[in-house]
Design an enzyme around this catalytic site. Structure first.
Site, PDB file in Angstrom:
ATOM      1  N   LYS A 157      21.680 -11.372   1.746  1.00 54.42           N
ATOM      2  CA  LYS A 157      20.407 -10.802   1.298  1.00 54.42           C
ATOM      3  C   LYS A 157      20.686  -9.530   0.511  1.00 54.42           C
ATOM      4  O   LYS A 157      21.001  -8.483   1.077  1.00 54.42           O
ATOM      5  CB  LYS A 157      19.502 -10.459   2.489  1.00 54.42           C
ATOM      6  CG  LYS A 157      18.064 -10.196   2.040  1.00 54.42           C
ATOM      7  CD  LYS A 157      17.315  -9.266   2.943  1.00 54.42           C
ATOM      8  CE  LYS A 157      17.631  -7.823   2.698  1.00 54.42           C
ATOM      9  NZ  LYS A 157      17.348  -7.329   1.328  1.00 54.42           N
ATOM     10  N   GLU A 233      28.304  -0.570   7.761  1.00 54.76           N
ATOM     11  CA  GLU A 233      28.715   0.474   6.809  1.00 54.76           C
ATOM     12  C   GLU A 233      27.466   1.292   6.517  1.00 54.76           C
ATOM     13  O   GLU A 233      26.579   0.825   5.798  1.00 54.76           O
ATOM     14  CB  GLU A 233      29.255  -0.156   5.520  1.00 54.76           C
ATOM     15  CG  GLU A 233      30.535  -0.942   5.689  1.00 54.76           C
ATOM     16  CD  GLU A 233      31.753  -0.069   5.909  1.00 54.76           C
ATOM     17  OE1 GLU A 233      31.650   1.161   5.780  1.00 54.76           O
ATOM     18  OE2 GLU A 233      32.813  -0.632   6.234  1.00 54.76           O
ATOM     19  N   CYS A 267      27.364   6.277  -0.883  1.00 56.59           N
ATOM     20  CA  CYS A 267      27.490   6.700   0.517  1.00 56.59           C
ATOM     21  C   CYS A 267      28.640   7.690   0.676  1.00 56.59           C
ATOM     22  O   CYS A 267      28.639   8.504   1.585  1.00 56.59           O
ATOM     23  CB  CYS A 267      27.704   5.479   1.397  1.00 56.59           C
ATOM     24  SG  CYS A 267      29.027   4.444   0.804  1.00 56.59           S
ATOM     25  N   GLU A 363      21.576  13.289   4.016  1.00 60.25           N
ATOM     26  CA  GLU A 363      22.203  12.633   2.869  1.00 60.25           C
ATOM     27  C   GLU A 363      21.295  12.859   1.658  1.00 60.25           C
ATOM     28  O   GLU A 363      20.151  12.393   1.660  1.00 60.25           O
ATOM     29  CB  GLU A 363      22.329  11.144   3.209  1.00 60.25           C
ATOM     30  CG  GLU A 363      23.279  10.396   2.347  1.00 60.25           C
ATOM     31  CD  GLU A 363      23.407   8.928   2.779  1.00 60.25           C
ATOM     32  OE1 GLU A 363      22.542   8.417   3.508  1.00 60.25           O
ATOM     33  OE2 GLU A 363      24.382   8.294   2.351  1.00 60.25           O
TER      34      GLU A 363
HETATM   35  P1  NAD Z   1      18.487   0.525   3.377  1.00 58.10           P
HETATM   36  O1  NAD Z   1      19.005   0.629   4.752  1.00 58.10           O
HETATM   37  O2  NAD Z   1      17.061   0.882   3.146  1.00 58.10           O
HETATM   38  O3  NAD Z   1      18.653  -0.945   2.817  1.00 58.10           O
HETATM   39  C1  NAD Z   1      19.873  -1.643   2.859  1.00 58.10           C
HETATM   40  C2  NAD Z   1      19.595  -3.121   2.964  1.00 58.10           C
HETATM   41  O4  NAD Z   1      18.900  -3.388   4.183  1.00 58.10           O
HETATM   42  C3  NAD Z   1      18.711  -3.664   1.851  1.00 58.10           C
HETATM   43  O5  NAD Z   1      19.133  -4.970   1.552  1.00 58.10           O
HETATM   44  C4  NAD Z   1      17.344  -3.694   2.491  1.00 58.10           C
HETATM   45  O6  NAD Z   1      16.477  -4.651   1.932  1.00 58.10           O
HETATM   46  C5  NAD Z   1      17.689  -4.066   3.917  1.00 58.10           C
HETATM   47  N1  NAD Z   1      16.713  -3.627   4.913  1.00 58.10           N
HETATM   48  C6  NAD Z   1      15.901  -2.547   4.861  1.00 58.10           C
HETATM   49  N2  NAD Z   1      15.168  -2.479   5.981  1.00 58.10           N
HETATM   50  C7  NAD Z   1      15.513  -3.524   6.762  1.00 58.10           C
HETATM   51  C8  NAD Z   1      15.123  -3.995   8.056  1.00 58.10           C
HETATM   52  N3  NAD Z   1      14.197  -3.342   8.769  1.00 58.10           N
HETATM   53  N4  NAD Z   1      15.686  -5.089   8.536  1.00 58.10           N
HETATM   54  C9  NAD Z   1      16.625  -5.742   7.832  1.00 58.10           C
HETATM   55  N5  NAD Z   1      17.058  -5.359   6.613  1.00 58.10           N
HETATM   56  C10 NAD Z   1      16.513  -4.263   6.081  1.00 58.10           C
HETATM   57  O7  NAD Z   1      19.458   1.402   2.492  1.00 58.10           O
HETATM   58  P2  NAD Z   1      19.382   1.651   0.937  1.00 58.10           P
HETATM   59  O8  NAD Z   1      18.375   2.705   0.690  1.00 58.10           O
HETATM   60  O9  NAD Z   1      19.249   0.373   0.205  1.00 58.10           O
HETATM   61  O10 NAD Z   1      20.855   2.184   0.647  1.00 58.10           O
HETATM   62  C11 NAD Z   1      21.189   3.500   0.828  1.00 58.10           C
HETATM   63  C12 NAD Z   1      21.929   3.709   2.138  1.00 58.10           C
HETATM   64  O11 NAD Z   1      23.061   2.847   2.215  1.00 58.10           O
HETATM   65  C13 NAD Z   1      22.489   5.102   2.225  1.00 58.10           C
HETATM   66  O12 NAD Z   1      22.289   5.624   3.513  1.00 58.10           O
HETATM   67  C14 NAD Z   1      23.960   4.910   1.954  1.00 58.10           C
HETATM   68  O13 NAD Z   1      24.785   5.910   2.493  1.00 58.10           O
HETATM   69  C15 NAD Z   1      24.214   3.589   2.576  1.00 58.10           C
HETATM   70  N6  NAD Z   1      25.417   2.985   2.027  1.00 58.10           N
HETATM   71  C16 NAD Z   1      26.521   2.911   2.827  1.00 58.10           C
HETATM   72  C17 NAD Z   1      27.696   2.381   2.344  1.00 58.10           C
HETATM   73  C18 NAD Z   1      28.902   2.301   3.218  1.00 58.10           C
HETATM   74  O14 NAD Z   1      29.796   1.538   2.876  1.00 58.10           O
HETATM   75  N7  NAD Z   1      28.988   3.021   4.314  1.00 58.10           N
HETATM   76  C19 NAD Z   1      27.755   1.897   1.035  1.00 58.10           C
HETATM   77  C20 NAD Z   1      26.623   1.985   0.238  1.00 58.10           C
HETATM   78  C21 NAD Z   1      25.455   2.529   0.762  1.00 58.10           C
END
Ligand code: NAD
Length: 460
Positions: A157, A233, A267, A363
């Site tokens: 997804k 992650e 991130c 962040e």
């Molecule tokens: P997010 O958590 O809002 O979304 C990430 C994914 O989860 C998306 O596909 C989203 O549709 C899905 N999602 C959102 N809510 C959900 C739920 N309740 N149930 C299931 N799936 C759900 O994060 P974002 O805003 O898209 O990305 C930014 C975050 O990701 C930042 O905190 C960043 O640090 C982190 N990030 C971490 C890494 C790593 O490798 N550690 C890499 C990239 C980004």
């Protein structure tokens, strides 16, 4: 008639494409397809799986321009950043094509005698992969490639902001020879419902999630219901430490990458700069000059170095964080220019940021660099570690011993020493504390998709 959702260019707000909006029914169907494809893919010789993954790498590079244009259109990042992401993402396919054929196990004699122990590693089964919008190609490749290398089939997804890149990778994988059903991509605006359906499905044995810590925490709770193997992650809050004898020019070059790549929406982005008092004036002047020279604009401008942020919500959040920092006593030392319209935030350097400021504990996920001056190493380290996150950190120091001594005391999974980037497909990527569980890339990456199996053999 299936319903659809719009994918927009964050620089212009224009609709690029309409994508079918996946439902819970589609999600279940995708798992069923992955489950049906699993026995065949798991039984495919490792060399054949490896060849297909290698072909994915080649096809991504063949299509690098198209993929980079797609990434920059739906995510907003500059074309330079998008190209770098394509190469980085493609490398995961090459790396895991090599790992696929390096299966390992052991054969030993039990200490009491009379028993031989064989240890091997088998694919965990159908893996559910959830990726964010900030690296639409790399985050998908970093999960799909090791899963396929291990013999797993997957449901993926992508983030609803950036599903097009994932769909393009899907087409590349089919062309490379990944069999139908092995990779099933479900773009959706109903992420919670789709992912819950996956975690409730008895054929899903693995979840690998990249995104925010809050969502990761919620998914871990759901994974607990069926004891689903989980890799996480999550968010970061990287400190970037500069010592009194650091090479300031090198530190500025590293800071530009660590802070402004993808408009600060990584991130691993440097979130807090701890600069020793002896070099803070020189660093600030040089960093400030570099920031003022940055070209901010849409990715349609090939000279643009910094793009927009992903959404109006993100823009409002960054604006509020900077306002709160100013209320806490910080001052804007340098601020770049932005186009008149679009979701742009100007590259900004903040000075006089007090140790307790809110902007140091959250962040930022935007092109804002708070700068803290330090003299006492232990107070600086206490502040650097005063966060729930532990993903990445950076240290610039004249002596490697100092860099390592400081690096060892920062509680993170990855430390960049005299460089502003830690990501490398050949190095295990991941965090400690609430930044995650597990590692991606490297040799560790494939193990996240395998179970250990033991055969205990009577040898009497
Ligand atoms: P997010 O958590 O809002 O979304 C990430 C994914 O989860 C998306 O596909 C989203 O549709 C899905 N999602 C959102 N809510 C959900 C739920 N309740 N149930 C299931 N799936 C759900 O994060 P974002 O805003 O898209 O990305 C930014 C975050 O990701 C930042 O905190 C960043 O640090 C982190 N990030 C971490 C890494 C790593 O490798 N550690 C890499 C990239 C980004």
């Amino acid at each position: 008639m299936k319903s659809t959702f719009d994918v927009c260019n964050p620089a212009t707000g224009q609709v690029i494409e309409r994508v079918i909006d996946g439902t819970v029914e589609d999600a279940v169907w995708a798992v069923d397809a992955a489950a049906a494809a699993f026995p065949g893919w798991a039984a495919t010789p490792a060399r054949a799986r490896s060849d297909i993954l290698r072909r994915c790498h080649e096809l991504m590079l063949r299509d690098a321009d198209v993929l980079a244009a797609l990434i920059s259109t739906e995510n907003g990042k500059s074309i330079v950043d998008a190209r770098a992401e394509v190469v980085y993402a493609a490398e995961f396919y090459r790396w895991f094509s090599e790992e696929a054929v390096r299966g390992e196990g052991s054969y030993s004699e039990a200490p009491a005698g009379g028993v031989k122990t064989l240890v091997t590693h088998v694919p965990v089964g159908v893996a559910a992969l959830i990726t964010p919008w900030n690296f639409p190609a790399a985050m998908a490749a970093r999960k799909v490639a090791p899963a396929l290398a291990a013999g797993c089939t997957v449901v993926l997804k992508p983030a609803e902001e950036t599903p097009l890149t994932a769909l393009a990778l899907g087409r590349i994988m089919l062309e490379a020879g990944v069999p139908p059903g092995a990779v099933n991509i479900v773009p959706t605006t109903s992420a919670p419902a789709v992912v819950s359906a996956w975690l409730a499905h008895d054929r899903v044995r693995k979840i690998s999630f990249t995104g925010s810590t809050g969502v990761g925490r919620a998914l871990l709770r759901q994974a607990a219901d069926r004891i689903v193997n989980a890799s996480m992650e999550l968010g970061g809050n990287a400190p970037f430490v500069i010592t009194a004898d650091a090479d300031v020019d090198a530190a500025v070059a590293g800071a530009m990458i660590a802070k402004f790549r993808g408009s600060g929406q990584a991130c691993t982005a440097a979130n807090r700069f701890y600069v020793h008092a002896d070099v803070v004036d020189e660093f600030l002047e040089k960093f400030g000059n570099a920031v003022m020279a940055l070209r901010v604009g849409p990715s349609s401008d090939p000279e643009s170095q910094v793009g927009p942020v992903i959404s109006s919500r993100a823009l409002a959040r960054i604006t509020a964080l900077v306002e709160a920092a100013i209320a806490d006593g910080a001052r804007i030392a340098f601020q770049g220019k932005i186009p008149n319209s679009g979701l742009f935030y100007p590259p900004t350097l903040l000075v006089n940021v007090p140790f307790g400021a809110q902007i140091l504990s959250e962040e930022i996920f935007g092109p804002v660099a708070p700068i803290v001056t330090w003299t006492d190493e232990s107070a600086m380290l206490a502040s650097a570690n005063n966060t729930e996150f532990g993903l990445a950190g950076y240290v610039y120091a004249g002596r490697l011993q100092d860099a390592l001594r400081i690096g060892e005391q920062i509680a993170v999974g990855m430390v960049g020493i005299n460089r502003g980037i830690v990501s490398d497909p050949a190095a295990p990527f991941g965090g400690v504390k609430q930044s995650g569980i597990g590692r991606e890339g490297a040799h560790e990456g494939i193990r996240e998709y395998q179970e250990t199996r033991v055969y205990s053999v009577d040898w009497a």
